[in-house]
Motif scaffolding. Structure first.
Motif, PDB file in Angstrom:
ATOM      1  N   GLN A   1       1.000  -1.240   0.143  1.00 42.94           N
ATOM      2  CA  GLN A   1      -0.042   0.102   0.032  1.00 42.94           C
ATOM      3  C   GLN A   1       0.774   1.138  -0.066  1.00 42.94           C
ATOM      4  OE1 GLN A   1      -3.438   0.355  -0.049  1.00 42.94           O
ATOM      5  NE2 GLN A   1      -3.213   2.335  -0.181  1.00 42.94           N
TER       6      GLN A   1
ATOM      7  N   GLY B   1      -1.569   4.045  -4.388  1.00 38.14           N
ATOM      8  CA  GLY B   1      -2.497   2.882  -4.012  1.00 38.14           C
ATOM      9  C   GLY B   1      -1.748   1.562  -3.824  1.00 38.14           C
ATOM     10  N   ARG B   2      -2.788   0.703  -3.872  1.00 38.91           N
ATOM     11  CA  ARG B   2      -2.157  -1.049  -3.602  1.00 38.91           C
ATOM     12  C   ARG B   2      -1.809  -1.665  -4.764  1.00 38.91           C
ATOM     13  NH1 ARG B   2      -6.091  -4.365   0.273  1.00 38.91           N
ATOM     14  NH2 ARG B   2      -5.495  -2.456   1.656  1.00 38.91           N
TER      15      ARG B   2
END
Length: 364
Positions: free
Chosen positions: A260, A265-266
């Motif tokens: 993350q 983002g992830r």
């Protein structure tokens, strides 16, 4: 004849400041190795210790199987080239180059005819034929540096040491001399250690680079290995341009790690490294792609960004973009030959993406 150089647990402190912290390094006969690092990293102290100009508090330096501490400065037969040439201003080029030969004890000193022949041979080698009667003030910076190199080579050194050899020269001359010195090394085959803080200089010349920081070697490897596989954040940041993203590790499955990150983002990536709950993700600017519309591909790492700056460099442009949460990314773009630019402009909103396998996981 070239010899190997082995530095074993070299330590040196000035007052309470540790300049070298148990540094070990092996240089093969005929190898060209760069000591690269910021000011105060210990690289010049290490070079001077090899030369015998600095005494170590601990550790040893070997030339082949011989402990160099048992050798006098003359017996070490070191060729040393300084940043500011250190030529004798009152001596002509001929006498500057011949100095080390004339300084030998009478029993081992060549005749004047032999010295002259050696100097003329070296002038041809460094491409300064016909300049033997000039004084240093009558030469350009690049020519003076080549005279300094010829003087170091005159004594037929076992090891050649260069301390910021091109630091006093302008960019164009410096670039030309790098290429020239690399070719000269291939001809002469001297074991060579050179100090620089210029990463382009190290990458373009050295067979291996020892990256130093705070008195220690952080990593030693070929230029390609350092660039593509840095061992830690310092090396990744010091060698070339790089995007560094702080990451929280949210999942691990075999060699797959889910991260993350701020800004993008992830995403998941494959790595051989063992990591804890946090890590740094490194991505080189040339690995990133810019597109106006959202890129397709389930595995792509992507983020919507705003172009902050575009710097034009002829064949490429360097683009800086900001994600919504403040994370900035740097991208190298190949310029379009028809449009003559990157195709993006300041303030434009675009997508940035890259393949997860182009990410590097740094755990320290």
């Amino acid at each position: 004849m070239s010899v190997s150089v082995s530095i074993r647990n070299a330590s040196k402190a000035f007052a309470r400041y540790p300049a070298l912290k148990a540094v070990s390094l092996d240089v093969a006969p005929g190898e060209l190795v760069a000591l690269l690092g910021p000011s105060g990293s210990g690289k010049t102290t290490l070079l001077r210790a090899v030369a015998g100009l600095e005494f170590l508090d601990g550790g040893e330096v070997f030339f082949g199987d011989t402990n160099a501490s048992e050798l006098s400065l003359r017996e070490r037969r070191i060729g040393f080239v300084f940043q500011h040439y250190a030529l004798f201003k009152h001596m002509r080029v001929m006498d500057n180059i011949a100095f080390g030969l004339r300084a030998r004890p009478r029993g081992t000193r060549p005749t004047e005819a032999q010295i002259r022949a050696r100097v003329l041979e070296l002038l041809a080698l460094v491409q300064l034929e016909g300049l033997e009667a000039r004084y240093p003030a009558q030469l350009s910076g690049g020519q003076r540096q080549r005279v300094a190199l010829a003087r170091a080579l005159a004594i037929e050194p076992r090891v050649l040491l260069l301390d910021e050899p091109f630091g006093a020269l302008d960019a164009k001359v410096r670039k030309d001399l790098r290429k020239w010195l690399r070719g000269l090394h291939e001809k002469t085959g001297h074991t060579t250690l050179f100090v620089t803080h210029d990463q382009d200089e190290a990458l373009s010349m050295a067979s291996r680079i020892a990256v130093m920081d705070k008195g220690a070697i952080q990593q030693i490897a070929t230029p390609a290995e350092l660039y593509e596989h840095p061992t830690n954040r310092f090396v990744a940041d010091f060698i070339g341009k790089v995007n560094l993203l702080d990451a929280t590790i949210t999942g691990k499955s075999g060699k797959t790690v889910t991260c993350q990150t701020k800004g993008v983002g992830r995403f998941s990536m494959t790595t051989d490294k063992t990591c804890g709950d946090t890590a740094t993700i490194a991505i080189r600017p040339e690995k990133l792609k810019i597109s106006v519309s959202e890129p397709k591909g389930a595995d792509l790492v992507k983020a919507k960004v705003t172009i902050r700056d575009v710097a034009y460099y002829g064949d490429t442009s360097h683009v800086v973009a900001d994600a919504d949460d403040g994370q900035h990314l740097e991208i190298n773009v190949q310029n379009n030959s028809r449009e003559g630019g990157s195709g993006v402009s300041r303030g434009q909103k675009v997508w940035v993406s890259w393949q997860p396998e182009d990410s590097l996981l740094l755990t320290e």
